[in-house]
Design an enzyme around this catalytic site. Structure first.
Site, PDB file in Angstrom:
ATOM      1  N   TYR A   1      -9.143   3.767 -16.945  1.00 28.91           N
ATOM      2  CA  TYR A   1      -9.240   4.397 -15.620  1.00 28.91           C
ATOM      3  C   TYR A   1     -10.659   4.943 -15.376  1.00 28.91           C
ATOM      4  O   TYR A   1     -11.132   5.015 -14.248  1.00 28.91           O
ATOM      5  CB  TYR A   1      -8.169   5.486 -15.471  1.00 28.91           C
ATOM      6  CG  TYR A   1      -7.807   5.767 -14.024  1.00 28.91           C
ATOM      7  CD1 TYR A   1      -7.289   4.759 -13.209  1.00 28.91           C
ATOM      8  CD2 TYR A   1      -7.997   7.022 -13.462  1.00 28.91           C
ATOM      9  CE1 TYR A   1      -6.966   5.000 -11.886  1.00 28.91           C
ATOM     10  CE2 TYR A   1      -7.666   7.278 -12.139  1.00 28.91           C
ATOM     11  CZ  TYR A   1      -7.151   6.263 -11.361  1.00 28.91           C
ATOM     12  OH  TYR A   1      -6.836   6.505 -10.059  1.00 28.91           O
TER      13      TYR A   1
ATOM     14  N   VAL B   1     -14.783   4.962   5.500  1.00 26.05           N
ATOM     15  CA  VAL B   1     -15.071   6.365   5.156  1.00 26.05           C
ATOM     16  C   VAL B   1     -16.439   6.587   4.501  1.00 26.05           C
ATOM     17  O   VAL B   1     -16.789   7.718   4.195  1.00 26.05           O
ATOM     18  CB  VAL B   1     -13.961   6.976   4.267  1.00 26.05           C
ATOM     19  CG1 VAL B   1     -12.641   7.039   5.014  1.00 26.05           C
ATOM     20  CG2 VAL B   1     -13.829   6.235   2.948  1.00 26.05           C
TER      21      VAL B   1
ATOM     22  N   SER C   1       0.829  -1.213   0.000  1.00 26.86           N
ATOM     23  CA  SER C   1       0.000   0.000   0.000  1.00 26.86           C
ATOM     24  C   SER C   1       0.862   1.262   0.000  1.00 26.86           C
ATOM     25  O   SER C   1       1.871   1.332   0.724  1.00 26.86           O
ATOM     26  CB  SER C   1      -0.886   0.043   1.250  1.00 26.86           C
ATOM     27  OG  SER C   1      -1.834  -0.985   1.225  1.00 26.86           O
ATOM     28  N   ILE C   2       0.445   2.243  -0.778  1.00 21.31           N
ATOM     29  CA  ILE C   2       1.153   3.523  -0.785  1.00 21.31           C
ATOM     30  C   ILE C   2       1.115   4.126   0.623  1.00 21.31           C
ATOM     31  O   ILE C   2       2.092   4.720   1.083  1.00 21.31           O
ATOM     32  CB  ILE C   2       0.543   4.465  -1.846  1.00 21.31           C
ATOM     33  CG1 ILE C   2       0.818   3.897  -3.250  1.00 21.31           C
ATOM     34  CG2 ILE C   2       1.119   5.872  -1.701  1.00 21.31           C
ATOM     35  CD1 ILE C   2       0.185   4.676  -4.389  1.00 21.31           C
TER      36      ILE C   2
ATOM     37  N   LYS D   1     -11.097  11.144  -9.427  1.00 19.11           N
ATOM     38  CA  LYS D   1      -9.836  11.839  -9.104  1.00 19.11           C
ATOM     39  C   LYS D   1      -9.919  13.322  -9.488  1.00 19.11           C
ATOM     40  O   LYS D   1      -9.362  14.169  -8.796  1.00 19.11           O
ATOM     41  CB  LYS D   1      -8.644  11.175  -9.807  1.00 19.11           C
ATOM     42  CG  LYS D   1      -8.280   9.785  -9.268  1.00 19.11           C
ATOM     43  CD  LYS D   1      -7.945   9.777  -7.789  1.00 19.11           C
ATOM     44  CE  LYS D   1      -7.335   8.441  -7.356  1.00 19.11           C
ATOM     45  NZ  LYS D   1      -7.272   8.306  -5.877  1.00 19.11           N
TER      46      LYS D   1
HETATM   47  P1  NAD Z   1      -4.359  -0.141  -1.691  1.00 15.91           P
HETATM   48  O1  NAD Z   1      -5.359  -1.120  -2.184  1.00 15.91           O
HETATM   49  O2  NAD Z   1      -3.198  -0.653  -0.948  1.00 15.91           O
HETATM   50  O3  NAD Z   1      -5.062   1.013  -0.841  1.00 15.91           O
HETATM   51  C1  NAD Z   1      -6.396   1.414  -1.042  1.00 15.91           C
HETATM   52  C2  NAD Z   1      -7.008   1.516   0.329  1.00 15.91           C
HETATM   53  O4  NAD Z   1      -8.325   2.076   0.273  1.00 15.91           O
HETATM   54  C3  NAD Z   1      -7.119   0.167   1.039  1.00 15.91           C
HETATM   55  O5  NAD Z   1      -6.430   0.199   2.270  1.00 15.91           O
HETATM   56  C4  NAD Z   1      -8.611   0.034   1.255  1.00 15.91           C
HETATM   57  O6  NAD Z   1      -8.919  -0.658   2.476  1.00 15.91           O
HETATM   58  C5  NAD Z   1      -9.016   1.491   1.340  1.00 15.91           C
HETATM   59  N1  NAD Z   1     -10.470   1.647   1.248  1.00 15.91           N
HETATM   60  C6  NAD Z   1     -11.309   1.210   0.263  1.00 15.91           C
HETATM   61  N2  NAD Z   1     -12.585   1.472   0.611  1.00 15.91           N
HETATM   62  C7  NAD Z   1     -12.548   2.088   1.818  1.00 15.91           C
HETATM   63  C8  NAD Z   1     -13.543   2.589   2.700  1.00 15.91           C
HETATM   64  N3  NAD Z   1     -14.845   2.514   2.419  1.00 15.91           N
HETATM   65  N4  NAD Z   1     -13.143   3.161   3.878  1.00 15.91           N
HETATM   66  C9  NAD Z   1     -11.827   3.263   4.186  1.00 15.91           C
HETATM   67  N5  NAD Z   1     -10.850   2.784   3.396  1.00 15.91           N
HETATM   68  C10 NAD Z   1     -11.215   2.197   2.221  1.00 15.91           C
HETATM   69  O7  NAD Z   1      -3.871   0.627  -3.028  1.00 15.91           O
HETATM   70  P2  NAD Z   1      -2.987   1.956  -3.235  1.00 15.91           P
HETATM   71  O8  NAD Z   1      -2.580   1.907  -4.647  1.00 15.91           O
HETATM   72  O9  NAD Z   1      -1.981   2.080  -2.167  1.00 15.91           O
HETATM   73  O10 NAD Z   1      -4.079   3.113  -3.099  1.00 15.91           O
HETATM   74  C11 NAD Z   1      -3.943   4.250  -2.242  1.00 15.91           C
HETATM   75  C12 NAD Z   1      -4.304   5.506  -2.996  1.00 15.91           C
HETATM   76  O11 NAD Z   1      -3.322   5.760  -3.990  1.00 15.91           O
HETATM   77  C13 NAD Z   1      -5.644   5.458  -3.723  1.00 15.91           C
HETATM   78  O12 NAD Z   1      -6.280   6.714  -3.603  1.00 15.91           O
HETATM   79  C14 NAD Z   1      -5.229   5.244  -5.158  1.00 15.91           C
HETATM   80  O13 NAD Z   1      -6.181   5.699  -6.086  1.00 15.91           O
HETATM   81  C15 NAD Z   1      -3.984   6.104  -5.185  1.00 15.91           C
HETATM   82  N6  NAD Z   1      -3.088   5.897  -6.325  1.00 15.91           N
HETATM   83  C16 NAD Z   1      -2.604   4.661  -6.605  1.00 15.91           C
HETATM   84  C17 NAD Z   1      -1.756   4.488  -7.672  1.00 15.91           C
HETATM   85  C18 NAD Z   1      -1.217   3.127  -8.019  1.00 15.91           C
HETATM   86  O14 NAD Z   1      -0.783   2.914  -9.139  1.00 15.91           O
HETATM   87  N7  NAD Z   1      -1.204   2.184  -7.094  1.00 15.91           N
HETATM   88  C19 NAD Z   1      -1.400   5.589  -8.475  1.00 15.91           C
HETATM   89  C20 NAD Z   1      -1.907   6.846  -8.160  1.00 15.91           C
HETATM   90  C21 NAD Z   1      -2.765   6.990  -7.085  1.00 15.91           C
END
Ligand code: NAD
Length: 258
Positions: A158, A68, A20-21, A165
């Site tokens: 996407y 959330v 996870s980020i 976004k």
């Molecule tokens: P991830 O799946 O590890 O994290 C996503 C998180 O969102 C999870 O921990 C999940 O439990 C949480 N989530 C989903 N529904 C939820 C809810 N109802 N209440 C609370 N939490 C909830 O994936 P990630 O890639 O680390 O995503 C984190 C952020 O980074 C996201 O906003 C994603 O769009 C963004 N992002 C990801 C990338 C990529 O390529 N991975 C690129 C740009 C932006």
């Protein structure tokens, strides 16, 4: 100005697993001496978050549930945080969700429910969280969220998440304007594609990674650590003049055209 994060407390929302980020950001904040509070969605993830948090040097972290989509749960989470620590200095909002079958094919096929779901979890949640957390920012602070290029330009597959976004990006600017007078900054990191649980849901993800390696100025994909360290920068006083900004941590990919 204070350049370390010692004596400061940060809420990290959205750790699902080690990829996870949010976990990348947590590790960078921990390196700088921060106290961390983790929130997770759904009991299933609690164990993951606990075992990851145990690997950190400090052991005074808190781990709380926070779905959330539920205003009452958000309120409860932040009132528990208030009781425990009183003041927070930042929030990393790393949360998004859309139906997998709407992350491929044509955007045009998005359903009303799918649209609202993506907006609710991926965009409105930032506003809901900031609203509940605002009284805890008694010393100013920094809020960051994670966005993606697909909110600025059309990125294949996407779709509905790109529209969410775009809404998130606009929310960052409006929230930054509301909170600036209290010295609370709000920014987004636009991360390049990283292989995480959420990314797995997006059609053709492997092709996207290959494209970045070939065409991004840095000729490599973005790492969790790179995003984490920019998160640290945004949480620290090094970035004190920056708010309402979208910082691309994407090997420069967003500047390139055909
Ligand atoms: P991830 O799946 O590890 O994290 C996503 C998180 O969102 C999870 O921990 C999940 O439990 C949480 N989530 C989903 N529904 C939820 C809810 N109802 N209440 C609370 N939490 C909830 O994936 P990630 O890639 O680390 O995503 C984190 C952020 O980074 C996201 O906003 C994603 O769009 C963004 N992002 C990801 C990338 C990529 O390529 N991975 C690129 C740009 C932006």
């Amino acid at each position: 100005i204070q350049l370390s994060l010692e004596n400061r407390t940060y809420v990290v929302m959205g750790v699902a697993n080690k990829r996870s980020i949010a976990w990348g950001i947590a590790q960078s904040l921990a390196k700088a001496g921060a106290r961390l509070i983790f929130t997770y969605a759904g009991e299933r993830l609690e164990k993951n978050v606990r075992s990851l948090a145990e690997t950190l040097d400090r052991s005074d972290h808190l781990i709380l549930p926070c779905d959330v989509t539920d205003d009452a749960e958000i309120e409860k989470t932040f009132s528990q945080i208030k009781e425990e620590v009183g003041t927070i200095h930042g929030i990393a909002h790393c949360i998004a969700f859309a139906n997998k079958d709407e992350l491929e094919g044509e955007y045009l096929n998005t359903t009303r429910d799918g649209f609202l779901l993506a907006q609710n979890i991926s965009a409105y949640s930032l506003t809901a969280v900031v609203k509940a957390a605002r009284p805890l920012f008694t010393e100013g602070g920094s809020i960051l969220t994670l966005t993606y290029l697909g909110g600025e330009k059309v990125v294949k597959n996407y779709n509905v998440m790109g529209v969410a976004k775009a809404s998130l990006d606009a929310s960052v600017k409006y929230l930054a304007n509301d909170l600036g007078k209290d010295n609370i900054r709000v920014n987004a990191i636009s991360a390049g594609p990283i292989r995480t649980l959420a990314a797995k849901g997006i059609g053709g993800f492997n092709d996207v990674l290959k494209e970045i390696e070939e065409r991004a100025p840095l000729r490599r994909t973005t790492t969790q650590e790179e995003v984490g360290d920019t998160g640290l920068f945004l949480m620290s006083d090094w970035s004190r003049g920056i708010t309402g900004e979208i910082i691309h941590v994407d090997s420069g990919y967003n500047i390139v055209s055909l």
